[in-house]
Design a protein around this motif. Structure first.
Motif, PDB file in Angstrom:
ATOM      1  N   CYS A  82      41.271  36.090  19.894  1.00  0.00           N
ATOM      2  CA  CYS A  82      40.356  35.561  20.907  1.00  0.00           C
ATOM      3  C   CYS A  82      41.070  34.799  22.018  1.00  0.00           C
ATOM      4  O   CYS A  82      40.703  34.911  23.180  1.00  0.00           O
ATOM      5  N   ARG A  98      39.818  37.766  26.753  1.00  0.00           N
ATOM      6  CA  ARG A  98      38.735  38.384  27.530  1.00  0.00           C
ATOM      7  C   ARG A  98      38.017  37.309  28.347  1.00  0.00           C
ATOM      8  O   ARG A  98      36.800  37.298  28.479  1.00  0.00           O
ATOM      9  N   GLU A 101      35.087  37.470  30.965  1.00  0.00           N
ATOM     10  CA  GLU A 101      33.723  37.687  30.484  1.00  0.00           C
ATOM     11  C   GLU A 101      33.048  36.393  30.034  1.00  0.00           C
ATOM     12  O   GLU A 101      31.862  36.399  29.700  1.00  0.00           O
ATOM     13  N   SER A 116      41.897  40.865  32.415  1.00  0.00           N
ATOM     14  CA  SER A 116      40.702  40.128  31.988  1.00  0.00           C
ATOM     15  C   SER A 116      41.016  38.740  31.429  1.00  0.00           C
ATOM     16  O   SER A 116      40.100  37.979  31.154  1.00  0.00           O
ATOM     17  N   PHE A 145      39.520  40.573  20.709  1.00  0.00           N
ATOM     18  CA  PHE A 145      40.298  41.712  21.178  1.00  0.00           C
ATOM     19  C   PHE A 145      40.932  42.409  19.969  1.00  0.00           C
ATOM     20  O   PHE A 145      41.554  41.767  19.127  1.00  0.00           O
TER      21      PHE A 145
END
Length: 151
Positions: A82, A98, A101, A116, A145
């Motif tokens: 993460c 990520r 997001e 990202s 991920f």
């Protein structure tokens, strides 16, 4: 007397000025102990920042997984990763894999972490917005991920 899980046993790490693919010479390994050993090698104030990030992760994420990868502490849930925490000269980078997001998206776009990834640079524990960082950690845990080879 309680044992300090971050007790410095091997001396301080040589910290890099900027992201170059590895934050330190820490060897890759999975589990709590390698991360605690990595954090223990850090000089102040980076050590205090990394300890607080680790504690926030443990508080925010049930079933937390830890590893050292590319000279940084990585945190994940289930089979995915993460976010990571790496110490550099003058700061610690907390990077969400990520992160683009996440709401709101963290402000820093780290070099070499992918399009990202987003994060924050923390020079001291006073820079840590615990509520925001815990929110990002919880959000990141809903979208870990997975490498292509693990899917």
């Amino acid at each position: 007397m309680p044992v300090d899980k971050f007790a410095n046993r091997e001396g301080e790490a040589q910290l890099l000025v900027a992201m170059t693919g590895k934050a330190s010479a820490a060897k890759a390994a999975e589990g709590d102990e390698p991360v605690f050993a990595y954090i223990a090698t850090l000089p102040q104030p980076q050590r205090n920042v990394a300890e607080r990030i680790d504690a926030l992760a443990a508080e925010a994420l049930p079933g937390l997984r830890r590893a050292v990868k590319w000279g940084m502490a990585y945190y994940g849930v289930g089979g995915g990763w993460c976010f990571s925490s790496g110490a550099f000269v003058g700061h610690v980078k907390l990077m969400f894999i990520r992160g683009a997001e996440l709401l709101p998206a963290p402000p820093v776009t780290p070099i070499g972490m992918g399009k990202s990834a987003r994060g924050v640079e923390l020079a001291s524990v006073d820079d840590i917005d615990e509520l925001q960082i815990a929110s990002w950690m919880k959000q990141a845990a809903t979208m870990p991920f997975f490498s292509k080879s693990k899917r």
